[in-house]
Write a protein that holds these residues in place. Structure first.
Motif, PDB file in Angstrom:
ATOM      1  N   GLN A  66     -10.764 -14.990  18.405  1.00 32.96           N
ATOM      2  CA  GLN A  66     -11.602 -13.900  17.859  1.00 32.96           C
ATOM      3  C   GLN A  66     -10.908 -13.516  16.360  1.00 32.96           C
ATOM      4  O   GLN A  66     -11.678 -13.335  15.574  1.00 32.96           O
ATOM      5  N   ARG A  67     -10.024 -13.001  16.365  1.00 32.60           N
ATOM      6  CA  ARG A  67      -9.166 -12.382  15.187  1.00 32.60           C
ATOM      7  C   ARG A  67      -8.825 -13.268  14.192  1.00 32.60           C
ATOM      8  O   ARG A  67      -9.433 -13.360  12.992  1.00 32.60           O
ATOM      9  N   GLY A  68      -8.049 -14.441  14.639  1.00 34.93           N
ATOM     10  CA  GLY A  68      -7.534 -15.298  13.591  1.00 34.93           C
ATOM     11  C   GLY A  68      -8.709 -16.108  12.847  1.00 34.93           C
ATOM     12  O   GLY A  68      -8.603 -16.243  11.516  1.00 34.93           O
ATOM     13  N   LEU A  69      -9.663 -16.869  13.611  1.00 34.12           N
ATOM     14  CA  LEU A  69     -10.616 -17.396  13.211  1.00 34.12           C
ATOM     15  C   LEU A  69     -11.554 -16.906  12.153  1.00 34.12           C
ATOM     16  O   LEU A  69     -11.993 -17.056  11.119  1.00 34.12           O
ATOM     17  N   TRP A  70     -11.805 -15.428  12.544  1.00 24.91           N
ATOM     18  CA  TRP A  70     -12.558 -14.662  12.050  1.00 24.91           C
ATOM     19  C   TRP A  70     -11.866 -14.412  10.479  1.00 24.91           C
ATOM     20  O   TRP A  70     -12.713 -14.380   9.579  1.00 24.91           O
ATOM     21  N   VAL A  71     -10.715 -13.811  10.692  1.00 27.32           N
ATOM     22  CA  VAL A  71      -9.859 -13.342   9.138  1.00 27.32           C
ATOM     23  C   VAL A  71      -9.963 -14.479   8.299  1.00 27.32           C
ATOM     24  O   VAL A  71     -10.091 -14.158   7.090  1.00 27.32           O
ATOM     25  N   ARG A 117       3.260   9.675 -11.852  1.00 26.32           N
ATOM     26  CA  ARG A 117       4.402   9.796 -10.860  1.00 26.32           C
ATOM     27  C   ARG A 117       4.577   8.361 -10.151  1.00 26.32           C
ATOM     28  O   ARG A 117       3.703   7.433 -10.471  1.00 26.32           O
ATOM     29  N   PRO A 118       5.628   8.348  -9.571  1.00 29.72           N
ATOM     30  CA  PRO A 118       5.792   7.085  -8.815  1.00 29.72           C
ATOM     31  C   PRO A 118       4.659   6.942  -7.916  1.00 29.72           C
ATOM     32  O   PRO A 118       4.248   7.713  -7.173  1.00 29.72           O
ATOM     33  N   THR A 119       4.046   5.687  -7.490  1.00 31.30           N
ATOM     34  CA  THR A 119       2.977   5.403  -6.656  1.00 31.30           C
ATOM     35  C   THR A 119       3.262   4.222  -5.694  1.00 31.30           C
ATOM     36  O   THR A 119       3.669   3.318  -6.071  1.00 31.30           O
ATOM     37  N   VAL A 120       3.014   4.676  -4.530  1.00 37.77           N
ATOM     38  CA  VAL A 120       2.937   3.301  -3.443  1.00 37.77           C
ATOM     39  C   VAL A 120       1.697   2.655  -3.175  1.00 37.77           C
ATOM     40  O   VAL A 120       0.615   3.587  -3.003  1.00 37.77           O
ATOM     41  N   ILE A 121       1.675   1.518  -3.497  1.00 34.84           N
ATOM     42  CA  ILE A 121       0.466   0.870  -2.971  1.00 34.84           C
ATOM     43  C   ILE A 121       0.487   0.273  -1.941  1.00 34.84           C
ATOM     44  O   ILE A 121       1.596  -0.436  -1.416  1.00 34.84           O
ATOM     45  N   ALA A 122      -0.361   0.266  -0.881  1.00 32.80           N
ATOM     46  CA  ALA A 122      -0.232  -0.148   0.663  1.00 32.80           C
ATOM     47  C   ALA A 122      -0.980  -1.284   0.770  1.00 32.80           C
ATOM     48  O   ALA A 122      -2.434  -1.222   0.491  1.00 32.80           O
ATOM     49  N   THR A 123      -0.729  -2.279   1.249  1.00 34.36           N
ATOM     50  CA  THR A 123      -1.424  -3.565   1.539  1.00 34.36           C
ATOM     51  C   THR A 123      -1.538  -3.614   3.189  1.00 34.36           C
ATOM     52  O   THR A 123      -0.633  -3.462   3.890  1.00 34.36           O
ATOM     53  N   ASN A 124      -2.525  -4.148   3.623  1.00 30.92           N
ATOM     54  CA  ASN A 124      -2.936  -4.397   4.971  1.00 30.92           C
ATOM     55  C   ASN A 124      -2.518  -5.475   5.662  1.00 30.92           C
ATOM     56  O   ASN A 124      -1.824  -6.385   5.010  1.00 30.92           O
ATOM     57  N   GLY A 125      -2.737  -5.768   6.869  1.00 32.01           N
ATOM     58  CA  GLY A 125      -2.514  -6.955   7.903  1.00 32.01           C
ATOM     59  C   GLY A 125      -3.642  -7.664   8.134  1.00 32.01           C
ATOM     60  O   GLY A 125      -4.735  -7.598   7.480  1.00 32.01           O
ATOM     61  N   TYR A 126      -3.771  -7.921   9.515  1.00 31.57           N
ATOM     62  CA  TYR A 126      -4.831  -8.778   9.987  1.00 31.57           C
ATOM     63  C   TYR A 126      -5.917  -7.661  10.695  1.00 31.57           C
ATOM     64  O   TYR A 126      -7.183  -8.157  10.762  1.00 31.57           O
ATOM     65  N   ASP A 127      -5.548  -6.592  11.110  1.00 24.36           N
ATOM     66  CA  ASP A 127      -6.666  -5.960  12.048  1.00 24.36           C
ATOM     67  C   ASP A 127      -6.847  -4.356  11.649  1.00 24.36           C
ATOM     68  O   ASP A 127      -7.115  -3.572  12.372  1.00 24.36           O
ATOM     69  N   SER A 128      -6.320  -3.949  10.526  1.00 25.14           N
ATOM     70  CA  SER A 128      -6.397  -2.272  10.286  1.00 25.14           C
ATOM     71  C   SER A 128      -7.258  -2.442   9.090  1.00 25.14           C
ATOM     72  O   SER A 128      -8.101  -3.315   8.735  1.00 25.14           O
ATOM     73  N   THR A 129      -7.497  -1.051   8.845  1.00 25.84           N
ATOM     74  CA  THR A 129      -8.289  -0.595   7.572  1.00 25.84           C
ATOM     75  C   THR A 129      -7.679   0.371   6.766  1.00 25.84           C
ATOM     76  O   THR A 129      -6.797   1.006   7.068  1.00 25.84           O
ATOM     77  N   GLU A 181      -5.641 -12.123  25.899  1.00 23.37           N
ATOM     78  CA  GLU A 181      -4.753 -11.636  24.703  1.00 23.37           C
ATOM     79  C   GLU A 181      -4.820 -12.864  23.604  1.00 23.37           C
ATOM     80  O   GLU A 181      -5.210 -12.726  22.372  1.00 23.37           O
ATOM     81  N   LEU A 182      -4.370 -14.357  23.803  1.00 25.06           N
ATOM     82  CA  LEU A 182      -4.330 -15.196  23.315  1.00 25.06           C
ATOM     83  C   LEU A 182      -5.616 -15.630  22.608  1.00 25.06           C
ATOM     84  O   LEU A 182      -6.025 -16.000  21.519  1.00 25.06           O
ATOM     85  N   THR A 183      -6.782 -15.568  23.641  1.00 22.76           N
ATOM     86  CA  THR A 183      -8.050 -15.646  22.996  1.00 22.76           C
ATOM     87  C   THR A 183      -8.515 -14.823  21.945  1.00 22.76           C
ATOM     88  O   THR A 183      -9.026 -15.240  20.864  1.00 22.76           O
ATOM     89  N   TRP A 184      -8.292 -13.496  22.211  1.00 22.88           N
ATOM     90  CA  TRP A 184      -8.391 -12.497  21.118  1.00 22.88           C
ATOM     91  C   TRP A 184      -7.724 -12.620  19.854  1.00 22.88           C
ATOM     92  O   TRP A 184      -8.265 -12.835  18.583  1.00 22.88           O
ATOM     93  N   THR A 185      -6.347 -12.891  20.022  1.00 27.34           N
ATOM     94  CA  THR A 185      -5.487 -13.396  18.932  1.00 27.34           C
ATOM     95  C   THR A 185      -5.942 -14.376  18.140  1.00 27.34           C
ATOM     96  O   THR A 185      -6.059 -14.321  16.875  1.00 27.34           O
ATOM     97  N   PHE A 186      -6.308 -15.678  18.389  1.00 28.47           N
ATOM     98  CA  PHE A 186      -6.549 -16.743  17.782  1.00 28.47           C
ATOM     99  C   PHE A 186      -7.883 -16.930  17.852  1.00 28.47           C
ATOM    100  O   PHE A 186      -8.489 -17.223  16.441  1.00 28.47           O
TER     101      PHE A 186
END
Length: 403
Positions: free
Chosen positions: A306-311, A148-160, A299-304
């Motif tokens: 916490q999240r950005g440097l960690w990722v 069958r046709p199949t969808v492959i799903a790729t994530n972004g920065y903060d999902s699972t 918000e920017l502290t978390w974005t850059f």
């Protein structure tokens, strides 16, 4: 839609948990009573109360399972998984907090309890990648091995991969598509437990995932679709520029060039236009307004920081900025060969350059615009996900052969 909090991050993440109700990932009362118990802005309180809710709903799942009520158990486990994931975003950062690891393990365990109770069961898989494996889930339309046709799903920065059940898999299966979700470097388990960090050349991540999909008899190798949401709106088209076995690609939203977006943001935060134009190769002192804005904004502290440097596995914002020119489709978009769908929501800041990507594509293409009048103007159309699925899968049905 307002829930409970003055803290914008608390509000955003509560809404995100609640919005998965449409595909069975939440219940309104469970989210609202959890929010009522949380002290606004208190991240310890946030973590503890979402864990308590997750534990309570998981226990319901266990009781239903012991009583032979498979549907009730499955539904409770799914909601518990979402609540556990919601507990830990404010713990992002290096070194990885043990509480985050424990909540992630609860999220995964609850989801896998649910996965076993689907018909057919959702299959946890390990996808060979370099000298390790990437985690994923394979969803079959039915028990047959008919390709069958199949969808492959790729994530972004903060999902699972667990959250992608609600974001992609349910809608795909309902429409006769198999679905393979996976987390790559900088995402989910590879980040949290394997110390694998984000990389710009996502074709080298997706190619082994396509290899794995093609190894399964249920997958039609000529009808494989790649979809990416959030930062996956860069990762999916970047992968499609180098992996040419794809029958179609969907970027939700279409991202174009990270350093261009950062330059625009920097000027809004007070960085001189000339300095912004020279990013990232400038004297860090010229970026003082940017650094001050990050430090003064949760918000920017978390974005850059916490999240950005960690990722990305970086130690400083300067390192992060220096890496961003690599995350660009300016010299890659013309290499995409498969039909490609770009989405743009009216008030999603990440979609600001979707037109640039669309205009640069030389393959068959379409741009879908989502508006505030439709209630679909936010990031990844989260408040109108069913509308997103209707429009994107209707497009896909016209591109991919169905039997």
């Amino acid at each position: 839609m307002e829930i409970e909090f003055n803290d914008p991050l608390f509000e955003e993440w509560t809404q995100r948990a609640l919005l998965h109700a449409v595909y069975g990932g939440a219940d309104f009362g469970e989210c609202l009573t959890t929010a009522e118990r949380i002290t606004d802005g208190d991240r310890k309180s946030w973590y503890e109360e979402w864990i308590k809710t997750g534990d309570r709903i998981f226990a319901i799942g266990e009781e239903s399972r012991r009583g032979g009520h498979a549907v009730s158990a499955r539904e409770a486990y799914l909601r518990a998984s979402n609540y556990y994931r919601t507990a830990y975003p404010f713990l992002y950062g290096a070194p990885t907090d043990q509480r985050l690891i424990e909540a992630f393990e609860k999220e995964t365990d609850a989801f896998e309890h649910a996965a076993a109770l689907f018909d057919p069961p959702i299959e946890p898989v390990e996808i060979p990648y370099e000298d390790t494996t990437l985690p994923g889930y394979f969803y079959r339309v039915d028990d047959s091995e008919h390709p069958r046709p199949t969808v492959i799903a790729t994530n972004g920065y903060d999902s699972t991969i667990q959250e992608m059940h609600f974001a992609h898999a349910v809608a795909a299966i309902r429409r006769g598509y198999n679905c393979l979700t996976f987390d790559g470097p900088g995402q989910g388990r590879p980040l949290i437990k394997q110390d694998l960090f984000m990389r710009p050349d996502w074709e080298y991540v997706v190619t082994p995932v396509v290899d794995y999909a093609c190894s399964r008899p249920e997958v039609d190798p000529d009808q494989i679709v790649l979809i990416g949401w959030s930062f996956g709106g860069y990762l999916a088209p970047r992968a499609a520029s180098g992996e040419h076995r794809l029958a179609a690609c969907i970027a939700d939203p279409g991202l174009w060039d990270m350093i261009t977006a950062i330059r625009e943001m920097a000027t809004k935060l007070g960085v001189a236009q000339q300095a912004a134009d020279e990013l990232p190769d400038i004297d860090p002192n010229s970026l003082q307004p940017l650094f001050e804005a990050v430090e003064s904004s949760p918000e920017l502290t978390w974005t850059f920081k916490q999240r950005g440097l960690w990722v990305h596995g970086f130690d400083s914002i300067i390192e992060y900025l220096q890496a961003m020119p690599e995350y660009s489709l300016t010299d890659r978009a013309g290499q995409i060969q498969c039909p490609t769908l770009i989405t743009r929501a009216e008030n999603d800041p990440l979609a600001a350059f979707a037109d640039h990507l669309y205009d640069a594509l030389e393959c068959p293409k379409e741009l879908l615009q989502f508006t505030a009048a439709e209630g679909a103007d936010d990031h990844c159309e989260m408040t109108a996900r069913t509308l997103f699925h209707q429009r994107t899968f209707d497009w896909l049905d016209g591109v991919v052969a169905h039997d």
